[in-house]
Design a protein around this motif. Structure first.
Motif, PDB file in Angstrom:
ATOM      1  N   VAL A 145      55.040   7.630  28.452  1.00  0.00           N
ATOM      2  CA  VAL A 145      56.238   8.095  29.143  1.00  0.00           C
ATOM      3  C   VAL A 145      57.347   7.047  29.116  1.00  0.00           C
ATOM      4  CG1 VAL A 145      57.162   8.815  31.386  1.00  0.00           C
ATOM      5  CG2 VAL A 145      55.035   9.790  30.553  1.00  0.00           C
ATOM      6  N   GLY A 146      57.009   5.776  29.151  1.00  0.00           N
ATOM      7  CA  GLY A 146      58.026   4.723  29.127  1.00  0.00           C
ATOM      8  C   GLY A 146      58.926   4.814  27.913  1.00  0.00           C
ATOM      9  N   VAL A 147      58.335   4.937  26.750  1.00  0.00           N
ATOM     10  CA  VAL A 147      59.121   5.057  25.520  1.00  0.00           C
ATOM     11  C   VAL A 147      59.846   6.396  25.479  1.00  0.00           C
ATOM     12  CG1 VAL A 147      58.961   5.311  23.013  1.00  0.00           C
ATOM     13  CG2 VAL A 147      57.746   3.466  24.146  1.00  0.00           C
ATOM     14  N   MET A 148      59.167   7.469  25.908  1.00  0.00           N
ATOM     15  CA  MET A 148      59.786   8.796  25.870  1.00  0.00           C
ATOM     16  C   MET A 148      61.034   8.864  26.749  1.00  0.00           C
ATOM     17  SD  MET A 148      57.980  10.485  23.721  1.00  0.00           S
ATOM     18  CE  MET A 148      58.110  12.229  23.946  1.00  0.00           C
ATOM     19  N   LYS A 149      61.075   8.083  27.842  1.00  0.00           N
ATOM     20  CA  LYS A 149      62.245   8.077  28.723  1.00  0.00           C
ATOM     21  C   LYS A 149      63.506   7.640  27.981  1.00  0.00           C
ATOM     22  CE  LYS A 149      60.502   7.342  33.362  1.00  0.00           C
ATOM     23  NZ  LYS A 149      60.472   6.448  34.525  1.00  0.00           N
ATOM     24  N   THR A 150      63.346   6.838  26.944  1.00  0.00           N
ATOM     25  CA  THR A 150      64.515   6.319  26.235  1.00  0.00           C
ATOM     26  C   THR A 150      65.248   7.401  25.445  1.00  0.00           C
ATOM     27  OG1 THR A 150      63.282   5.647  24.242  1.00  0.00           O
ATOM     28  CG2 THR A 150      63.461   4.029  26.035  1.00  0.00           C
ATOM     29  N   PHE A 151      64.584   8.537  25.172  1.00  0.00           N
ATOM     30  CA  PHE A 151      65.267   9.576  24.401  1.00  0.00           C
ATOM     31  C   PHE A 151      64.911  11.005  24.806  1.00  0.00           C
ATOM     32  CE2 PHE A 151      61.416   8.616  22.144  1.00  0.00           C
ATOM     33  CZ  PHE A 151      60.976   9.804  21.603  1.00  0.00           C
TER      34      PHE A 151
END
Length: 102
Positions: free
Chosen positions: A48-54
Motif C-alpha cells: 500500500v505504501g508504494v501504491m499511495k504514490t499513484f
C-alpha cells in the motif's frame, strides 16, 4: 494479453470469465490486510505504501488514505443459477465505462 494497459480493469463494467458474466460494480480501496504477514501478524507498509504514490485519490475518496486497486465484481448468473470458472479461462471485456470510487 499483451495489448492491456496497467490498471485497465478500472474501466471494465461487464466481463465474462468462462461461462459466467460479472458486473464490475466499483473500485476496491485496499486495507492493511494486504500488508499483513498472515503467519506472523506483522504489518508492513507495502504494497500500500508504494501504491499511495499513484493510486490514492485524495479528496475524491472517502478517506485521503484510500488506495484503490482491484475491483469488486458480482456474478450475474444465468437462468440455471450456476456457473463455473477455472484456472486458464479467458477474461472477455464486454462493456467499459467510467470507474466508480466509493
Amino acid at each position: 494479453g499483451d495489448d492491456l494497459q496497467p490498471f485497465e480493469e478500472d474501466r471494465w463494467k461487464v466481463i465474462a470469465i468462462g461461462d459466467v458474466l460479472f458486473a464490475i460494480v466499483k473500485a476496491c480501496p485496499r486495507c492493511k490486510q494486504s500488508c499483513t504477514d498472515q503467519v506472523t501478524g506483522k504489518v508492513y507498509e507495502e504494497p500500500v505504501g508504494v501504491m499511495k504514490t499513484f493510486r490514492a485519490l485524495g479528496d475524491k475518496a472517502l478517506s485521503s488514505d484510500d488506495v484503490f486497486f482491484a475491483q469488486n465484481a458480482i456474478p450475474l448468473l444465468g437462468q440455471t443459477g450456476t456457473g463455473r470458472i477455472k484456472v486458464g479461462d479467458t477474461v472477455q471485456v464486454l462493456e467499459r465505462g467510467d470507474p466508480i470510487y466509493m
